[in-house]
Design a protein around this motif. Structure first.
Motif, PDB file in Angstrom:
ATOM      1  N   THR A   1      60.301  51.833  38.152  1.00  0.00           N
ATOM      2  CA  THR A   1      58.963  52.308  37.797  1.00  0.00           C
ATOM      3  C   THR A   1      59.022  53.676  37.153  1.00  0.00           C
ATOM      4  O   THR A   1      58.415  53.911  36.091  1.00  0.00           O
TER       5      THR A   1
ATOM      6  N   TRP B   1      57.916  44.553  33.702  1.00  0.00           N
ATOM      7  CA  TRP B   1      56.653  43.816  33.629  1.00  0.00           C
ATOM      8  C   TRP B   1      56.590  42.735  34.708  1.00  0.00           C
ATOM      9  O   TRP B   1      55.594  42.594  35.406  1.00  0.00           O
TER      10      TRP B   1
ATOM     11  N   ILE C   1      56.026  44.278  38.109  1.00  0.00           N
ATOM     12  CA  ILE C   1      54.619  44.627  38.326  1.00  0.00           C
ATOM     13  C   ILE C   1      53.826  43.394  38.755  1.00  0.00           C
ATOM     14  O   ILE C   1      53.007  43.452  39.683  1.00  0.00           O
ATOM     15  N   CYS C   2      54.069  42.286  38.068  1.00  0.00           N
ATOM     16  CA  CYS C   2      53.325  41.059  38.370  1.00  0.00           C
ATOM     17  C   CYS C   2      53.615  40.567  39.783  1.00  0.00           C
ATOM     18  O   CYS C   2      52.697  40.169  40.518  1.00  0.00           O
TER      19      CYS C   2
ATOM     20  N   TYR D   1      52.069  42.888  42.407  1.00  0.00           N
ATOM     21  CA  TYR D   1      50.624  42.703  42.599  1.00  0.00           C
ATOM     22  C   TYR D   1      50.376  41.772  43.781  1.00  0.00           C
ATOM     23  O   TYR D   1      49.555  42.060  44.657  1.00  0.00           O
TER      24      TYR D   1
ATOM     25  N   ARG E   1      42.825  45.840  40.715  1.00  0.00           N
ATOM     26  CA  ARG E   1      44.261  45.763  40.420  1.00  0.00           C
ATOM     27  C   ARG E   1      44.560  44.685  39.390  1.00  0.00           C
ATOM     28  O   ARG E   1      45.392  44.872  38.498  1.00  0.00           O
ATOM     29  N   LEU E   2      43.886  43.558  39.510  1.00  0.00           N
ATOM     30  CA  LEU E   2      44.152  42.450  38.599  1.00  0.00           C
ATOM     31  C   LEU E   2      43.656  42.763  37.185  1.00  0.00           C
ATOM     32  O   LEU E   2      44.334  42.452  36.199  1.00  0.00           O
TER      33      LEU E   2
ATOM     34  N   LYS F   1      43.334  45.757  35.864  1.00  0.00           N
ATOM     35  CA  LYS F   1      44.256  46.752  35.289  1.00  0.00           C
ATOM     36  C   LYS F   1      45.566  46.092  34.859  1.00  0.00           C
ATOM     37  O   LYS F   1      46.128  46.437  33.814  1.00  0.00           O
ATOM     38  N   LEU F   2      46.042  45.155  35.648  1.00  0.00           N
ATOM     39  CA  LEU F   2      47.260  44.437  35.302  1.00  0.00           C
ATOM     40  C   LEU F   2      47.095  43.704  33.974  1.00  0.00           C
ATOM     41  O   LEU F   2      47.996  43.717  33.124  1.00  0.00           O
ATOM     42  N   ARG F   3      45.950  43.101  33.777  1.00  0.00           N
ATOM     43  CA  ARG F   3      45.728  42.263  32.605  1.00  0.00           C
ATOM     44  C   ARG F   3      45.315  43.053  31.369  1.00  0.00           C
ATOM     45  O   ARG F   3      45.311  42.501  30.257  1.00  0.00           O
TER      46      ARG F   3
ATOM     47  N   ARG G   1      48.312  47.467  32.049  1.00  0.00           N
ATOM     48  CA  ARG G   1      49.726  47.157  32.263  1.00  0.00           C
ATOM     49  C   ARG G   1      50.257  46.231  31.170  1.00  0.00           C
ATOM     50  O   ARG G   1      51.375  46.387  30.704  1.00  0.00           O
TER      51      ARG G   1
ATOM     52  N   TYR H   1      53.289  46.961  28.372  1.00  0.00           N
ATOM     53  CA  TYR H   1      54.380  46.005  28.162  1.00  0.00           C
ATOM     54  C   TYR H   1      54.469  45.595  26.696  1.00  0.00           C
ATOM     55  O   TYR H   1      55.538  45.634  26.076  1.00  0.00           O
TER      56      TYR H   1
END
Length: 293
Positions: free
Chosen positions: A97, A148, A151-152, A155, A169-170, A172-174, A177, A181
């Protein structure tokens, strides 16, 4: 923050202060905190830990929000450790990270000269002198892919048991983040058919820019649509009412109107990025092949 660091530490050269996250990406919203980090250049961590605590305390005094304690940036990190520990048993999630965020989105707060040199040295670790011109920087690409996927997977680890907010969180991931990537993958794609020196120079140039500016410079007008969707994501995060819906614990936020709306936009965002990748690089590009196999 740069002015305060200069005031407090003068011309010291034994550590670097940097920042990751929304501030480094120039996407700071009303709900953001500051992902501050310290890199130690002389291996003496304890004295720098004290300086880090002093600096964070002063930032809190002027209303800058620090992240919750116990995160990956809690302790100063020797810069040599970040450069040397790539792969192997010691390359923990914390190392991955810190290294990838430093490279893909990091920006300097104090000691810019050493910050820039550290990024240059890290790129040199990834791009060997023996790499052929026709090849992409696969070592770096594999580490970006690994980060990447980490991170997935993380989560799912973080939300398991239902005690933490899933929606924020989801989303922000989509969005953020995924953008990070994608911007890393695109940067590696630009290294094809360059000498090893030019590969290093190209990466140093691209990775010195915030991800959005990097993508705008490489992709141009084709980046307008995903950028509009991304702006709508940031606008939503900056709205306290919307953010409060997304911050609901467990599955509660997943059924809110705002989450469902943002989720649909995230789907369009991903599809537009995929389209750009396939049309700009082409299915025969070595980056595309590396992403698949």
């Amino acid at each position: 923050m740069r002015n305060l660091a200069k005031e407090m530490f003068g011309d010291r050269s034994d550590f670097i202060i940097g920042v990751n996250g929304s501030l480094a990406r120039r996407e700071y919203t009303s709900g953001s905190d500051v992902d501050l980090f310290f890199l130690v250049l002389n291996q003496e961590i304890d004295p720098i830990k004290e300086k880090q605590n002093d600096f964070r305390s002063r930032l809190c005094d002027i209303g800058i929000k620090m992240p919750a304690s116990g995160g990956v940036f809690e302790e100063p990190l020797p810069s040599n450790d970040m450069l040397a520990t790539i792969g192997g048993n010691d390359d923990t999630n914390i190392f991955i990270t810190r290294r990838l965020l430093f490279l893909l989105e990091g920006d300097w707060i104090f000691n810019k000269e050493s910050f820039d040199l550290t990024r240059k040295l890290l790129i040199e670790r990834y791009v060997d002198e023996g790499i052929e011109d026709k090849k992409i920087c696969l070592f770096l690409l594999n580490d970006i892919i690994r980060y990447w996927r980490t991170i997935c997977v993380d989560y799912e680890y973080k939300v398991y048991g239902g005690g933490k907010a899933k929606a924020i969180r989801l989303i922000k991931l989509r969005f953020s983040r995924m953008l990070l990537y994608f911007a890393g993958v695109v940067a590696v794609g630009e290294t094809k058919d360059l000498s090893y020196k030019d590969k290093r120079d190209k990466l140093n140039l691209l990775l010195s820019e915030p991800p959005i500016e990097r993508l705008r410079s490489v992709i141009g007008d084709d980046f307008i649509l995903p950028l509009q969707l991304y702006a709508e994501f940031l606008t939503a995060l900056d709205d306290p009412e919307i953010r409060s819906q997304l911050d609901q614990v467990g599955d509660e936020g997943l059924s809110t109107e705002q989450y469902l709306l943002l989720s649909e936009k995230a789907r369009s965002f991903k599809n537009t990025l995929l389209h750009i990748l396939l049309t700009k690089l082409g299915t025969a590009h070595p980056v595309i092949k590396a992403l698949l196999l």
